[in-house]
Motif scaffolding. Structure first.
Motif, PDB file in Angstrom:
ATOM      1  N   LYS A  17      59.264  19.258  63.079  1.00  0.00           N
ATOM      2  CA  LYS A  17      57.835  19.564  63.157  1.00  0.00           C
ATOM      3  C   LYS A  17      57.169  18.775  64.282  1.00  0.00           C
ATOM      4  N   VAL A  18      57.578  17.516  64.436  1.00  0.00           N
ATOM      5  CA  VAL A  18      57.043  16.686  65.521  1.00  0.00           C
ATOM      6  C   VAL A  18      57.392  17.309  66.869  1.00  0.00           C
ATOM      7  N   LEU A  19      58.632  17.767  67.009  1.00  0.00           N
ATOM      8  CA  LEU A  19      59.058  18.399  68.261  1.00  0.00           C
ATOM      9  C   LEU A  19      58.182  19.597  68.581  1.00  0.00           C
ATOM     10  N   GLN A  20      57.943  20.451  67.601  1.00  0.00           N
ATOM     11  CA  GLN A  20      57.138  21.653  67.833  1.00  0.00           C
ATOM     12  C   GLN A  20      55.701  21.294  68.213  1.00  0.00           C
ATOM     13  N   ALA A  21      55.116  20.307  67.518  1.00  0.00           N
ATOM     14  CA  ALA A  21      53.744  19.901  67.818  1.00  0.00           C
ATOM     15  C   ALA A  21      53.647  19.281  69.208  1.00  0.00           C
ATOM     16  N   ALA A  22      54.655  18.489  69.573  1.00  0.00           N
ATOM     17  CA  ALA A  22      54.632  17.837  70.887  1.00  0.00           C
ATOM     18  C   ALA A  22      54.837  18.847  72.011  1.00  0.00           C
ATOM     19  N   VAL A  23      55.691  19.825  71.797  1.00  0.00           N
ATOM     20  CA  VAL A  23      55.867  20.880  72.798  1.00  0.00           C
ATOM     21  C   VAL A  23      54.543  21.598  73.046  1.00  0.00           C
ATOM     22  N   ALA A  24      53.823  21.895  71.967  1.00  0.00           N
ATOM     23  CA  ALA A  24      52.513  22.545  72.109  1.00  0.00           C
ATOM     24  C   ALA A  24      51.542  21.653  72.869  1.00  0.00           C
ATOM     25  N   ALA A  25      51.536  20.355  72.565  1.00  0.00           N
ATOM     26  CA  ALA A  25      50.624  19.432  73.248  1.00  0.00           C
ATOM     27  C   ALA A  25      50.930  19.357  74.740  1.00  0.00           C
ATOM     28  N   HIS A  26      52.206  19.367  75.094  1.00  0.00           N
ATOM     29  CA  HIS A  26      52.590  19.287  76.504  1.00  0.00           C
ATOM     30  C   HIS A  26      52.324  20.591  77.247  1.00  0.00           C
ATOM     31  N   GLY A  27      51.915  21.611  76.531  1.00  0.00           N
ATOM     32  CA  GLY A  27      51.515  22.841  77.192  1.00  0.00           C
ATOM     33  C   GLY A  27      50.166  22.748  77.858  1.00  0.00           C
ATOM     34  N   GLU A  74      56.573   5.713  62.124  1.00  0.00           N
ATOM     35  CA  GLU A  74      57.786   4.961  62.417  1.00  0.00           C
ATOM     36  C   GLU A  74      58.421   5.427  63.724  1.00  0.00           C
ATOM     37  N   HIS A  75      59.380   4.608  64.206  1.00  0.00           N
ATOM     38  CA  HIS A  75      59.908   4.794  65.557  1.00  0.00           C
ATOM     39  C   HIS A  75      60.822   6.006  65.684  1.00  0.00           C
ATOM     40  N   SER A  76      61.276   6.578  64.593  1.00  0.00           N
ATOM     41  CA  SER A  76      62.149   7.747  64.690  1.00  0.00           C
ATOM     42  C   SER A  76      61.484   8.906  65.427  1.00  0.00           C
ATOM     43  N   VAL A  77      60.149   8.935  65.467  1.00  0.00           N
ATOM     44  CA  VAL A  77      59.440  10.054  66.106  1.00  0.00           C
ATOM     45  C   VAL A  77      59.650  10.094  67.615  1.00  0.00           C
ATOM     46  N   THR A  78      60.145   9.021  68.201  1.00  0.00           N
ATOM     47  CA  THR A  78      60.308   8.986  69.655  1.00  0.00           C
ATOM     48  C   THR A  78      61.324  10.007  70.149  1.00  0.00           C
ATOM     49  N   ALA A  79      62.377  10.256  69.385  1.00  0.00           N
ATOM     50  CA  ALA A  79      63.411  11.191  69.848  1.00  0.00           C
ATOM     51  C   ALA A  79      62.841  12.589  70.113  1.00  0.00           C
ATOM     52  N   PRO A  80      62.151  13.216  69.161  1.00  0.00           N
ATOM     53  CA  PRO A  80      61.570  14.528  69.474  1.00  0.00           C
ATOM     54  C   PRO A  80      60.447  14.461  70.501  1.00  0.00           C
ATOM     55  N   LEU A  81      59.686  13.377  70.525  1.00  0.00           N
ATOM     56  CA  LEU A  81      58.617  13.254  71.517  1.00  0.00           C
ATOM     57  C   LEU A  81      59.181  13.232  72.932  1.00  0.00           C
ATOM     58  N   ALA A  82      60.264  12.506  73.145  1.00  0.00           N
ATOM     59  CA  ALA A  82      60.875  12.449  74.478  1.00  0.00           C
ATOM     60  C   ALA A  82      61.452  13.801  74.873  1.00  0.00           C
ATOM     61  N   ARG A  83      62.079  14.484  73.921  1.00  0.00           N
ATOM     62  CA  ARG A  83      62.626  15.823  74.223  1.00  0.00           C
ATOM     63  C   ARG A  83      61.507  16.785  74.610  1.00  0.00           C
ATOM     64  N   ALA A  84      60.404  16.738  73.880  1.00  0.00           N
ATOM     65  CA  ALA A  84      59.284  17.631  74.190  1.00  0.00           C
ATOM     66  C   ALA A  84      58.675  17.291  75.544  1.00  0.00           C
ATOM     67  N   ALA A  85      58.555  16.014  75.850  1.00  0.00           N
ATOM     68  CA  ALA A  85      57.961  15.599  77.125  1.00  0.00           C
ATOM     69  C   ALA A  85      58.813  16.070  78.302  1.00  0.00           C
ATOM     70  N   HIS A  86      60.133  16.039  78.120  1.00  0.00           N
ATOM     71  CA  HIS A  86      61.040  16.473  79.189  1.00  0.00           C
ATOM     72  C   HIS A  86      61.148  17.991  79.248  1.00  0.00           C
ATOM     73  N   GLY A  87      60.915  18.638  78.118  1.00  0.00           N
ATOM     74  CA  GLY A  87      61.026  20.086  78.083  1.00  0.00           C
ATOM     75  C   GLY A  87      62.442  20.585  77.979  1.00  0.00           C
ATOM     76  N   ASP A  88      63.361  19.696  77.543  1.00  0.00           N
ATOM     77  CA  ASP A  88      64.772  20.067  77.463  1.00  0.00           C
ATOM     78  C   ASP A  88      65.455  19.088  76.511  1.00  0.00           C
ATOM     79  N   ASP A  89      66.431  19.581  75.752  1.00  0.00           N
ATOM     80  CA  ASP A  89      67.186  18.703  74.866  1.00  0.00           C
ATOM     81  C   ASP A  89      68.137  17.793  75.636  1.00  0.00           C
TER      82      ASP A  89
END
Length: 293
Positions: free
Chosen positions: A84-94, A105-120
């Protein structure tokens, strides 16, 4: 409605800075409270002055969107929440604004970084990690999505990790990091005691090029600056020392792209406002350094 810095809350499409609140503590292993972090940081921000004396930046000339909170569903596991974090962050980066995840907690960084880069595949991305802990475990308490594994997951996806302020890690984490060319640690003790180590870090941050994602776990700091965090560690980074590193990293330069950032692991404490105020000020410093005159 007024929100961050007690300023009018802009729409995502109009904002210079998009703040994505992530009230999650699904894999915490010691102290709790990070789920209440984002709301406390928002409240504390309303007491922060909007003029940054260090840079001359007038923060109230920028527009901010405090986005909808990404809430976990009761009984939902970490993997589903992080999706869900990944999907929300992808939308924000749009949108055009600079996206800052606010944990949680710090686990959220993994999907946030993927969304910021736009690629897994994070090959070519340098993750600059401010943290007391290496977070390089393969799994922790049965979960590979634990906050204690988040940097391992980013390494697995091809990212390089520049880790600043580390002072707590297991032998397995140390061995894995040392055996990995993409892990570059700057231990807190060395930064405190060796001028050459700090000079080397500042030069590294000044010369960094390519795509960069910034993650700040507030336990990177001296414990008195953020005592309300899951696992506070003595011997952390000082305030102005930390800001010097951040200012050097965020100074615009050709060939460097800051993809996004997050601030995690703030846990409010009864009778204290230090934790959330420190986190709110860090967010303001990120904005000021990116938009200084």
């Amino acid at each position: 409605m007024n929100a961050f810095l007690d300023l009018p809350n802009a729409s995502p499409g109009e904002a210079d800075v998009i703040l994505l609140p992530l009230p999650f503590e699904g894999t915490v292993s010691y102290g709790r409270g990070t789920a209440r972090g984002p709301a406390a940081i928002l409240d504390a921000s309303r007491q922060v002055e909007t003029f940054d004396e260090e840079t001359g930046c007038e923060l109230d000339k920028l527009t901010y969107c405090w986005a909808d909170e990404v809430h976990p569903v009761e009984g939902q596991g970490a993997d589903l929440y992080l999706e869900k974090v990944l999907q929300a962050a992808v939308a924000a980066h749009g949108h055009r604004g600079f996206v800052v995840g606010v944990g949680g907690e710090h686990s959220v960084t993994a999907p946030l970084a993927r969304a910021a880069h736009g690629d897994d595949d994070l090959s070519g991305v340098t993750v600059v990690q401010f943290d007391a802990h290496a977070d390089l475990r393969e799994s922790y308490e049965g979960s590979e999505s634990s906050h204690a594994c988040v940097m391992r997951r980013l390494l697995d996806r091809g990212a390089s990790i520049l880790a600043i302020g580390i002072r707590s890690l297991s032998k397995e984490e140390f061995d894995h990091g040392q055996g990995h060319d993409a892990w570059e640690p700057y231990f807190a003790q060395e930064l405190c005691e060796q001028e050459t180590s700090e000079a080397r870090l500042l030069e590294r941050l000044h010369n960094i090029r390519g795509k960069v994602y910034l993650t700040i776990d507030v336990d990177c700091l001296e414990a008195f600056l953020s005592p309300g965090t899951g696992t506070p560690e003595p011997g952390g980074l000082r305030w102005w020392q930390t800001l010097g590193y951040l200012r050097t990293l965020l100074l615009p330069s050709p060939g460097k792209v800051i993809l996004g950032a997050d601030i995690t692991e703030t846990a409010p404490m009864d009778g204290s406002r230090v934790n959330e105020f420190t986190a709110a000020r860090l967010i303001c410093k990120l904005a000021a350094y990116r938009h200084q005159p």
